[in-house]
Design a protein around this motif. Sequence first.
Motif, PDB file in Angstrom:
ATOM      1  N   PHE A 193       0.826  -1.204   0.000  1.00  0.00           N
ATOM      2  CA  PHE A 193       0.000   0.000   0.000  1.00  0.00           C
ATOM      3  C   PHE A 193       0.865   1.261   0.000  1.00  0.00           C
ATOM      4  CE2 PHE A 193      -4.235  -1.620   1.986  1.00  0.00           C
ATOM      5  CZ  PHE A 193      -4.510  -2.277   0.803  1.00  0.00           C
ATOM      6  N   PRO A 194       0.403   2.344  -0.649  1.00  0.00           N
ATOM      7  CA  PRO A 194       1.142   3.616  -0.608  1.00  0.00           C
ATOM      8  C   PRO A 194       1.380   4.064   0.831  1.00  0.00           C
ATOM      9  CG  PRO A 194      -0.596   3.720  -2.252  1.00  0.00           C
ATOM     10  CD  PRO A 194      -0.796   2.426  -1.512  1.00  0.00           C
ATOM     11  N   ALA A 195       2.384   4.902   1.019  1.00  0.00           N
ATOM     12  CA  ALA A 195       2.849   5.246   2.367  1.00  0.00           C
ATOM     13  C   ALA A 195       1.848   6.035   3.193  1.00  0.00           C
ATOM     14  CB  ALA A 195       4.160   6.032   2.270  1.00  0.00           C
ATOM     15  N   PHE A 196       0.780   6.557   2.584  1.00  0.00           N
ATOM     16  CA  PHE A 196      -0.216   7.275   3.390  1.00  0.00           C
ATOM     17  C   PHE A 196      -1.419   6.389   3.720  1.00  0.00           C
ATOM     18  CE2 PHE A 196      -1.899   7.780  -0.834  1.00  0.00           C
ATOM     19  CZ  PHE A 196      -3.262   7.938  -0.692  1.00  0.00           C
ATOM     20  N   LEU A 260     -11.460   8.714   3.237  1.00  0.00           N
ATOM     21  CA  LEU A 260     -10.686   9.867   2.782  1.00  0.00           C
ATOM     22  C   LEU A 260      -9.486   9.416   1.962  1.00  0.00           C
ATOM     23  CD1 LEU A 260     -10.213  12.938   2.870  1.00  0.00           C
ATOM     24  CD2 LEU A 260      -8.975  12.601   5.031  1.00  0.00           C
ATOM     25  N   ALA A 261      -8.807   8.374   2.414  1.00  0.00           N
ATOM     26  CA  ALA A 261      -7.624   7.879   1.705  1.00  0.00           C
ATOM     27  C   ALA A 261      -7.983   7.331   0.331  1.00  0.00           C
ATOM     28  CB  ALA A 261      -6.931   6.804   2.547  1.00  0.00           C
ATOM     29  N   VAL A 262      -9.053   6.536   0.241  1.00  0.00           N
ATOM     30  CA  VAL A 262      -9.383   5.932  -1.059  1.00  0.00           C
ATOM     31  C   VAL A 262      -9.928   6.978  -2.027  1.00  0.00           C
ATOM     32  CG1 VAL A 262      -9.791   3.661  -0.057  1.00  0.00           C
ATOM     33  CG2 VAL A 262     -11.720   5.225  -0.353  1.00  0.00           C
ATOM     34  N   HIS A 263     -10.630   7.995  -1.527  1.00  0.00           N
ATOM     35  CA  HIS A 263     -11.088   9.065  -2.420  1.00  0.00           C
ATOM     36  C   HIS A 263      -9.890   9.781  -3.055  1.00  0.00           C
ATOM     37  CE1 HIS A 263     -15.321   8.726  -2.042  1.00  0.00           C
ATOM     38  NE2 HIS A 263     -15.395   9.064  -0.774  1.00  0.00           N
ATOM     39  N   LYS A 264      -8.822   9.914  -2.307  1.00  0.00           N
ATOM     40  CA  LYS A 264      -7.613  10.522  -2.871  1.00  0.00           C
ATOM     41  C   LYS A 264      -6.994   9.605  -3.923  1.00  0.00           C
ATOM     42  CE  LYS A 264      -6.702  13.418   1.127  1.00  0.00           C
ATOM     43  NZ  LYS A 264      -5.792  13.850   2.214  1.00  0.00           N
ATOM     44  N   MET A 265      -7.030   8.302  -3.672  1.00  0.00           N
ATOM     45  CA  MET A 265      -6.526   7.372  -4.672  1.00  0.00           C
ATOM     46  C   MET A 265      -7.363   7.444  -5.941  1.00  0.00           C
ATOM     47  SD  MET A 265      -3.782   5.720  -3.908  1.00  0.00           S
ATOM     48  CE  MET A 265      -3.982   4.709  -5.364  1.00  0.00           C
ATOM     49  N   ALA A 336      -3.261  14.119   5.238  1.00  0.00           N
ATOM     50  CA  ALA A 336      -3.097  15.564   5.049  1.00  0.00           C
ATOM     51  C   ALA A 336      -1.764  15.882   4.393  1.00  0.00           C
ATOM     52  CB  ALA A 336      -3.212  16.272   6.395  1.00  0.00           C
ATOM     53  N   LEU A 337      -0.701  15.224   4.846  1.00  0.00           N
ATOM     54  CA  LEU A 337       0.622  15.444   4.249  1.00  0.00           C
ATOM     55  C   LEU A 337       0.637  15.079   2.774  1.00  0.00           C
ATOM     56  CD1 LEU A 337       3.023  14.103   7.027  1.00  0.00           C
ATOM     57  CD2 LEU A 337       3.031  16.425   6.098  1.00  0.00           C
ATOM     58  N   PHE A 338       0.010  13.957   2.455  1.00  0.00           N
ATOM     59  CA  PHE A 338       0.020  13.515   1.065  1.00  0.00           C
ATOM     60  C   PHE A 338      -0.739  14.489   0.177  1.00  0.00           C
ATOM     61  CE2 PHE A 338      -1.950  11.005  -2.400  1.00  0.00           C
ATOM     62  CZ  PHE A 338      -0.789  10.721  -3.098  1.00  0.00           C
ATOM     63  N   TRP A 339      -1.836  15.048   0.660  1.00  0.00           N
ATOM     64  CA  TRP A 339      -2.590  15.994  -0.165  1.00  0.00           C
ATOM     65  C   TRP A 339      -1.801  17.286  -0.386  1.00  0.00           C
ATOM     66  CZ3 TRP A 339      -5.529  14.459  -3.522  1.00  0.00           C
ATOM     67  CH2 TRP A 339      -6.526  15.236  -4.108  1.00  0.00           C
ATOM     68  N   PRO A 355      -7.389  22.987   4.754  1.00  0.00           N
ATOM     69  CA  PRO A 355      -6.335  23.197   5.751  1.00  0.00           C
ATOM     70  C   PRO A 355      -4.983  22.590   5.417  1.00  0.00           C
ATOM     71  CG  PRO A 355      -8.409  22.739   6.833  1.00  0.00           C
ATOM     72  CD  PRO A 355      -8.646  22.546   5.362  1.00  0.00           C
ATOM     73  N   PRO A 356      -4.884  21.348   4.892  1.00  0.00           N
ATOM     74  CA  PRO A 356      -3.554  20.798   4.617  1.00  0.00           C
ATOM     75  C   PRO A 356      -2.725  21.620   3.637  1.00  0.00           C
ATOM     76  CG  PRO A 356      -5.191  19.061   4.584  1.00  0.00           C
ATOM     77  CD  PRO A 356      -5.942  20.353   4.646  1.00  0.00           C
TER      78      PRO A 356
END
Length: 443
Positions: A193-196, A260-265, A336-339, A355-356
């Motif tokens: 899996f990706p680091a985030f 939140l993580a999968v929506h970013k993916m 947040a860091l990844f975004w 915010p991020p």
Amino acid sequence: MATADALTTNVTGGHGGISSSSGGGVYYCPLCNKPIASEFAFRRHTAYCRRTSGNPRKRKRSCTQCHRAKAKCSFESQCSRCISKGFRCEYEKIVYPPASSETSDDLQDGLTPEPSGRNPGDDIGLYDVGSSHYASTEFASLEGATTLSKLPINAPPPLAAELRTDPRHQASALFLIDMIRGFPHMMSRRETFPAFIHGQWHKPELPTTFANCMRISQIFLARSATMQGRELFYSALSEERTRLKYHLSTTTKEELVMRLAVHKMYALMVAFDNETLTASLVPELEAGEYDTSWISNTARECFTSDGYVPFDIDSIGDPNETWEEFVYAEARRRCALFWFVVSRVIVLTSDLHCPPILRYRGLALPSPETLWSARTNEEWEAARAELQEQHQEPLHHNILRTVGDLIDSRACTSDPRRRNQVSNWLATSDKLGLMVMIASSMI
């Protein structure tokens, strides 16, 4: 009439056999040949398609470029978006076959009809985020949160479109894009899996949200293997986003972080699938409004559920924290860091004030890799004990804990102590730490 089993076709590609349904195949509508990712959706769609195949279209279809980018189209002979971007504006002519005389009671009984005014082909890539509450991308309701106010408000950083053409940052942008481009492949296996995104090793089995993201990642990777591969990807994505949309405000905070993580993916997959080929050195990548709205809405629910507590720097490294608590809080911080990293290289059309991005200096740096990658509680406890014994940064140091600290330390080129702090932190970080360091130089 052909049965569902007879209409099933496996999707295979360079990454091995890929299946889009629990039964191991893809279902194709016998009327419009649309690929469907699950048997239930196949039966529902086929019943609808039989009822409406002879009806005239009640909804305009966007031009090819706008439909592909999930962007708003003006429906003119040469739409305004294509003119502004210099695209060739074309409209696809869809001819539906005549209604079949065959009927099937098992496909019609007990099925929920598809909404009138929508055509089967419009399901793909149509991300209905529901009411105005879900369409909003503002975070005004969170401005009063005490923990949120601890994060400094910064001047908006340069946009990805500006950095793409800046010779000083082009090499860094290319490096980050190449790393992010590999994330769908990493997401296709739990071990990589990706680091985030955490592997959820503290749970007896992988949660459905991540398991479905793995499956969609596999479909995404194999989309070029068949003529219907790309359409299948968007069909599976639309179906999963519909599932995630419901009960958003009543789900657990742990599930919210996973969503939140999968929506970013998913936003990344769509951005790379619609990558604009140009003569510029750095590719032009854009996350559309529909994609970023899913992220903003889910992020708002996360902020509401935990009051931004995971971003309280002073709470990091709590000796009484459990493994499960650490995984949740660290996953929030890494999302947040990844975004913030993504905002350096991908244009975010409606998510620039989250915010991020605006408060990037206050974001906590990622934890050491040994903590994040631990697969058992014993392994995590041993890694934490070792870090406490060594006083490892940033968990037990007051200087290098946030992105702002990292930027300031790297700026002190004449101070050997600050340089050593950065080196020591980077030596224990994973790929996300490296990406954050590069992104922090693109300010």
